[in-house]
Design an enzyme around this catalytic site. Structure first.
Site, PDB file in Angstrom:
ATOM      1  N   LYS A  75       1.168  -1.343  -0.098  1.00 41.12           N
ATOM      2  CA  LYS A  75       0.259  -0.091   0.052  1.00 41.12           C
ATOM      3  C   LYS A  75       1.461   1.291   0.161  1.00 41.12           C
ATOM      4  O   LYS A  75       0.524   2.151  -0.565  1.00 41.12           O
ATOM      5  CB  LYS A  75      -0.446   0.268   1.446  1.00 41.12           C
ATOM      6  CG  LYS A  75      -1.658  -1.115   1.004  1.00 41.12           C
ATOM      7  CD  LYS A  75      -3.090  -1.423   2.266  1.00 41.12           C
ATOM      8  CE  LYS A  75      -1.888  -1.852   3.251  1.00 41.12           C
ATOM      9  NZ  LYS A  75      -1.897  -3.007   3.300  1.00 41.12           N
ATOM     10  N   THR A  76       2.339   1.409   0.761  1.00 42.70           N
ATOM     11  CA  THR A  76       2.578   2.748   1.034  1.00 42.70           C
ATOM     12  C   THR A  76       3.544   2.303  -0.432  1.00 42.70           C
ATOM     13  O   THR A  76       3.615   3.512  -1.055  1.00 42.70           O
ATOM     14  CB  THR A  76       4.016   2.181   2.143  1.00 42.70           C
ATOM     15  OG1 THR A  76       2.774   2.240   3.420  1.00 42.70           O
ATOM     16  CG2 THR A  76       5.185   3.643   1.897  1.00 42.70           C
ATOM     17  N   ASP A 134      -1.332   7.427   5.928  1.00 41.57           N
ATOM     18  CA  ASP A 134      -1.776   5.259   6.261  1.00 41.57           C
ATOM     19  C   ASP A 134      -2.456   4.827   8.182  1.00 41.57           C
ATOM     20  O   ASP A 134      -3.197   6.091   9.030  1.00 41.57           O
ATOM     21  CB  ASP A 134      -0.483   5.460   6.943  1.00 41.57           C
ATOM     22  CG  ASP A 134       0.254   3.435   6.631  1.00 41.57           C
ATOM     23  OD1 ASP A 134      -1.096   2.474   6.395  1.00 41.57           O
ATOM     24  OD2 ASP A 134       1.201   2.869   7.718  1.00 41.57           O
ATOM     25  N   THR A 171      -5.982  -1.870   7.057  1.00 39.37           N
ATOM     26  CA  THR A 171      -5.970  -2.869   7.418  1.00 39.37           C
ATOM     27  C   THR A 171      -7.424  -3.724   7.628  1.00 39.37           C
ATOM     28  O   THR A 171      -7.479  -4.451   7.867  1.00 39.37           O
ATOM     29  CB  THR A 171      -5.117  -3.511   8.214  1.00 39.37           C
ATOM     30  OG1 THR A 171      -5.244  -2.207   8.872  1.00 39.37           O
ATOM     31  CG2 THR A 171      -3.592  -2.755   7.935  1.00 39.37           C
ATOM     32  N   ARG A 228       6.492  -8.340   1.344  1.00 32.99           N
ATOM     33  CA  ARG A 228       7.583  -7.788   3.050  1.00 32.99           C
ATOM     34  C   ARG A 228       8.237  -8.999   3.283  1.00 32.99           C
ATOM     35  O   ARG A 228       9.326  -8.938   3.974  1.00 32.99           O
ATOM     36  CB  ARG A 228       6.830  -7.029   4.143  1.00 32.99           C
ATOM     37  CG  ARG A 228       7.702  -6.599   5.225  1.00 32.99           C
ATOM     38  CD  ARG A 228       7.386  -5.269   6.017  1.00 32.99           C
ATOM     39  NE  ARG A 228       6.311  -3.902   5.043  1.00 32.99           N
ATOM     40  CZ  ARG A 228       5.569  -2.975   5.526  1.00 32.99           C
ATOM     41  NH1 ARG A 228       4.161  -4.061   5.900  1.00 32.99           N
ATOM     42  NH2 ARG A 228       5.612  -1.976   5.147  1.00 32.99           N
TER      43      ARG A 228
END
Length: 364
Positions: free
Chosen positions: A77-78, A122, A171, A230
């Site tokens: 997302k980032t 965020d 999330t 990640r």
């Protein structure tokens, strides 16, 4: 490509397979992040849809619609927010919901934005309610009312804002109120990655990190990465360390498997905590059902740790089920640990009490 170390205490921030980013991850991710949509691996539908949104905005010479990105941590997302800024040739301002506790905090950020700037927010679901209500008008009318004074003498001063694009990440999309969710022009849900997509992530990251890895080695890491880029990148760094110290620096399937065995990440991506939960459920309670608090005591962890850290992946993998009577192991859990499930109607049967004679939950 999108993209949390390595102790086995079981807390989310310290597990090698945790999806949240720690300090090391954040530093490495800056170098590994793709710079445009063509480099971004996975999320094919989201990429195509977002590409259309951004290209249309550029052709009109307008700012892009507000974008909401939802999905589990570590899926990119980032990274996508930074790609949006790069594609629109615009600066990006990064903040988070927990950092905005008052409407004044948000007003200060909004009033300093440049025209066309990207504001990445965020964990937008954790923003305070007063700030959230101010955001409604800012997103729709590019205006905020700043309250000066208190009580009967308070005055609302309208403040016009330059057109900007808000990129919200969450999330927990279900926690966003409908009025806020409806103000986003484009909403995308980030899915977990397939192994072949993660293999591409690993190979690309290995090239950027100057690590020699073959196809089988990349596939081995990808298969243990829990569908999360990640985690794949973190496992790659740990395998790289192992290959550097105990081999010739080159990563193949055998080296990757040996390295991840040292870090207690098995072939399905389960770590020590995950296996401890399954072993307690199977060996101590015959597969369940068993209450969450009892299960947590059996593995020596807090109730919240088991529920929020271990269970989501075990449920997603089909190894554990949540039922009204408690947690129950599935046949896949018995098979994964190489154990034989008890026969229906016996003590510890997954669906029946001792000697009940009732049919099993997963069998006749």
């Amino acid at each position: 490509m999108n993209w949390d170390d390595e102790t086995d205490t079981g807390t989310a921030a310290e597990r090698l397979v945790a999806p949240a980013a720690d300090g090391e991850d954040q530093a490495v991710e800056a170098a590994l992040r793709p710079k445009d949509l063509s480099e971004f691996v996975g999320q094919e539908k989201v990429r195509q849809q977002l590409d259309l949104v951004l290209k249309a905005a550029r052709q009109r010479g307008a700012t892009a619609d507000h974008v909401l990105l939802s999905g589990a941590p570590g899926l990119g997302k980032t990274t996508l927010s930074m790609i949006i800024a790069a594609e629109m040739n615009a600066p990006i301002r990064i903040t988070s919901g927990p950092a905005i506790q008052h409407a004044g905090d948000l007003a200060a950020i909004l009033s300093s934005l440049q025209e066309g700037e990207i504001l990445f927010l965020d964990e937008i679901h954790r923003m305070s309610r007063p700030a959230e209500e101010m955001l409604y008008m800012a997103m729709e009318d590019f205006r905020v009312d700043v309250i000066v004074g208190k009580g009967p003498g308070a005055t609302a001063i309208p403040l016009d804002l330059p057109p900007f694009t808000l990129v919200g990440a969450t999330t927990r999309a279900g926690l966003l109120p409908p009025p806020l969710r409806d103000r986003f022009g484009f909403t995308a849900h980030m899915e977990f990655y397939e192994p072949h997509e993660l293999e591409r992530v690993v190979r690309r990251s290995a090239g950027l990190l100057d690590v020699e890895i073959d196809t089988d080695g990349a596939a081995e890491i990808a298969g243990r990465s829990r569908g999360t880029p990640r985690i794949a990148n973190r496992l790659l760094r740990r395998v790289r360390d192992y290959a550097q110290v105990r081999a010739d620096g080159r990563i193949d399937r055998e080296i990757a498997a040996a390295a991840l065995a040292v870090y207690e990440v098995d072939g399905r991506g389960l770590d020590r905590l995950d296996r401890a939960v399954l072993e307690a459920l199977l060996k101590l309670f015959g597969g369940g059902p068993v209450g969450l608090s009892t299960l947590a005591v059996a593995v020596g962890e807090e109730r919240e740790t088991v529920e929020e850290v271990a269970e989501p992946f075990l449920v997603r993998e089909g190894l554990l089920a949540r039922t009204p009577r408690g947690r129950v192991a599935t046949p896949a859990a018995w098979a994964h640990l190489g154990l034989q499930p008890p026969q229906p109607g016996t003590s510890g049967n997954p669906a029946a009490g001792p000697g009940s004679g009732q049919p099993g939950l997963f069998g006749a």
